[in-house]
Design an enzyme around this catalytic site. Structure first.
Site: not given
Length: 767
Positions: A355-357, A359
């Site tokens: 997921g967004s980690t 990014k």
């Protein structure tokens, strides 16, 4: 054989008697003839015995019996000297796993078993019900089962199956005390070699378990079953010795009169990088998080940023190593043992979509590549990518999106913003950065059984999705490895768990240093990423780690700035597709403190909780990091003392690894506190930079060449000698610039490019 020899010996005598009967000589002539025959017979018998004696001397056996062994047994007795399994310690010398004894319980029923004064030492039938009640209370044994065992006809002694074994010393004493109070006799215990875990629930899946190699047979010793106990078994287990005791004329061993033919070689002790103070606190904090969230899985790890040392790590489900009972969610269709031994180590054995980690790495690549303009604005409306629509997490309340800068988009965890950055970089460039950060490659830190994870497939949708952490498979330790690059000015470190290995008998040790495995981004880029991560927790309008209810950041550490990134990922079903529901996600966060030059990296994931708020992670991270700062000077001191403690460094003799599997070899060499690097894509090792038989100190870099295509490695921090070996193997034409004695700081052929013979390579060496 004996009958044959008897006939053989008597045959001449029979012949003499027969000859005497047949002849008609005078008595004097007959006596002379018999004397001649007896002389011949004596010579024959003597010859037979000489041949037999010679045969026994040469073969050392008679009728299949080894005579020297039988003779030796008359005046000596050979016994095994059992090697002590090495102890696993924390970084401060607190024992985590050590050799001990446990006990099996039995009850004597033989009525002839009495003392010299006639006092009964067996269990009487009248006491059976009391014994059954006691065993139920202390061991959880079913009373009916106990009574059945006690009433077995003809039995002189009975035992009580699995629950009657592996009893701790504390429980043994409690049973003995209760039996004495109730006047019960005939209850006894037999001691067995065991492994003790005094801290109970303490990084249990990471440390693992060791047990008897063969059931209850102590003679075969302990063996690691999983975790570090199994992966480090060769270091911990040692080697048994042999001792010969002399006997007296009565066959009794003479104590103190012994000759040790082969001394036992005890296993080496392993000092891990784990801090008991932080580990124990983390276990307590995660217990609370599990209780509040009702999650199916939780993983939390704290790393010392400047060295890559794992200071504390835990997961749920887990188990209490002292009692071997499962903690956290378990499958009710399985037995306790199946639940225990069926657990994966979620730190490195299980791949997931982060997921967004992820990014953090997306903007790192975009900044390094020059495609990230923090002040450029875009609208976060849903984005069409081939046959898929990419939307932000708040699309249901803002269907037309929000106009924001790319810096704000990172704080807001905008999937659309990260997708636009990936599309600007292009799939080839983005894939190159994923490989620079070593995704899809296990750390090979010495644990074995690591999941590789997987890079996104080549289609455009998977590549774009991977920019916000979907369509890519990672492990927790791979994410931590990548985060070390951001925390250390671009220098990426291999996470490690061995502080040192120590050989007590020889007074030597091998202490681990930080291991640099590349520099995927520059120091400027890494520092910029840390700055944008601060906004994730402090931006009142866009920060996903800002607590709007309490008007403060979720992640706090005194007056220090915290670099943080949160994540929410869909969770794939085993049967295909993704779970659906308001909390059917994997939630995560990474925090690095302080933002300007991090001392600590904390990363935690919470999978499929029943309830969700980001405080389930921040309430673990904040107090744990504060506690780490309270003992920071001690943590720094133990790292320094292990490296420069004045203890003689042990040298190891390097083996010949040609023909071996490169993956398992990397694990073996890291367990020996070396720094191996594989060159090439082949399945077997063909050359090694250090010759077999060479004695090496700790932390030496060893290059291993395999067959197949050779891609350019990241040579950052290599020595000049390492580069020259690579050039010799691949045929590249290398030129050096800068210092003669420094390490590699720059290379003209970029990482991941295919290396060709005769290609020009310029290497810059610096401090």
């Amino acid at each position: 054989m004996i009958k044959f020899l008897k006939n053989l010996v008597l045959f001449p005598f029979r012949k003499v008697a027969q000859n005497a009967a047949k002849t008609h000589l005078s008595p004097q002539a007959n006596r002379k003839r018999i004397a001649q025959d007896i002389l011949i017979l004596a010579l024959f018998v003597f010859t037979v015995f000489i041949v037999r004696f010679s045969w026994i001397v040469v073969t050392d056996s008679s009728n299949g019996v080894k005579l020297s062994t039988r003779a030796k047994a008359n005046y000596s007795e050979t016994t095994t000297i059992y090697a002590k399994r090495g102890t696993i310690y924390d970084r401060d010398g607190v024992a985590i796993a050590t050799d001990s004894s446990d006990y099996s319980i039995y009850v004597i029923l033989d009525k002839s078993y009495v003392s010299g004064s006639g006092k009964k030492l067996y269990a009487a039938a009248a006491d059976f019900s009391k014994i059954a009640k006691l065993f139920k209370e202390k061991l959880g044994l079913d009373e009916k089962y106990t009574m059945t065992q006690l009433k077995r006809k003809g039995a002189s002694q009975v035992e009580f199956g699995t629950k009657g074994k592996h009893i701790s010393y504390t429980d043994k004493e409690a049973i003995e005390k209760a039996a004495t109070a109730d006047g019960l006799v005939g209850i006894g215990f037999s001691s067995h070699l065991a492994r003790s875990y005094p801290n109970g629930n303490f990084a249990s899946n990471f440390i693992g378990l060791a047990g008897l190699k063969d059931g209850d047979d102590d003679t075969k010793g302990l063996v690691g079953q999983f975790g570090l106990e199994a992966s480090l078994n060769g270091i911990l287990s040692g080697k048994n010795g042999v001792e010969t005791l002399e006997k007296d004329k009565n066959g009794q061993a003479l104590q103190g009169v012994a000759k040790s033919e082969t001394p036992a070689k005890d296993g080496e002790d392993v000092y891990t990088t784990i801090s008991s103070t932080l580990q124990t606190y983390l276990e307590s904090l995660v217990d609370t998080s599990l209780k509040n969230s009702g999650a199916q899985e939780i993983v939390a790890t704290l790393v010392k940023a400047d060295t890559g040392e794992i200071l504390a790590t835990t997961q749920r489900p887990t188990f209490n190593a002292a009692t071997q009972t499962v903690i956290g969610p378990k499958d009710d269709s399985k037995t306790d043992k199946e639940n225990l031994y069926g657990q994966n180590n979620l730190l490195y054995q299980t791949a997931y979509e982060p997921g967004s980690t992820m990014k953090v790495f997306t903007i790192g690549a975009a900044i390094q590549n020059g495609t990230f303009n923090p002040n450029e604005r875009y609208t976060s409306a849903p984005l069409q990518v081939a046959d898929t629509v990419v939307s932000d997490w708040d699309v249901s309340t803002r269907p037309d999106g929000v106009n924001m800068t790319f810096a704000q988009g990172f704080s807001h965890s905008s999937n659309v913003g990260m997708s636009k950055l990936e599309m600007r970089m292009g799939n080839t460039v983005w894939d190159d950065y994923l490989k620079r950060f070593k995704f899809g490659v296990p750390t090979r830190m010495g644990v074995g059984g690591e999941s590789f994870g997987n890079l996104p497939s080549s289609n455009v949708v998977s590549q774009v999705n991977s920019a916000f952490g979907q369509g890519i498979g990672v492990t927790e330790v791979q994410m931590l490895r990548g985060y070390t690059a951001i925390a250390n000015g671009g220098e990426m470190l291999e996470p490690h768990f061995i502080l040192k290995t120590a050989n007590i008998d020889q007074g030597t040790q091998r202490a681990a240093k930080r291991e640099v495995v590349g520099k995927p981004v520059s120091e400027t880029t890494a520092n910029s990423v840390l700055k944008y991560m601060v906004n994730v927790g402090t931006d009142v309008d866009y920060g996903t780690a800002y607590d709007w209810t309490n008007n403060q950041p979720f992640f706090r550490s005194g007056n220090r700035q915290v670099s943080v990134k949160t994540g929410t990922a869909q969770v794939a079903k085993p049967t295909g597709g993704y779970y659906e529901g308001t909390t059917s996600y994997l939630y995560s966060a990474v925090a690095m403190v302080p933002a300007d030059k991090p001392d600590f990296i904390f990363y935690m994931t919470v999978k499929l909780p029943e309830h969700w708020t980001l405080s389930y992670i921040s309430d673990v991270a904040n107090p744990l990091i504060d506690r780490a700062y309270e003992i920071k000077s001690t943590l720094d001191a133990t790292s320094e003392a292990a490296e420069n403690g004045g203890v003689k460094e042990a040298k190891i003799t390097l083996k010949d690894y040609k023909g071996k599997n490169p993956g398992s070899t990397l694990d073996q060499l890291r367990q020996l506190v070396l720094q191996p690097v594989v060159i090439g894509s082949g399945a077997t090792i063909t050359k090694q930079s250090v010759a077999a038989g060479t004695k090496l100190g700790a932390n030496e870099r060893v290059l291993l060449l395999t067959g197949g295509k050779v891609d350019m490695p990241d040579m950052y921090d290599w020595s000049k000698e390492n580069v020259e070996t690579f050039a010799k193997w691949t045929g590249v034409d290398v030129t050096f610039e800068g210092s003669d004695t420094g390490k590699v700081t720059a290379q003209s052929i970029k990482m991941n490019q295919v290396v060709k013979k005769g290609q020009k390579l310029t290497i810059t060496l610096g401090s």
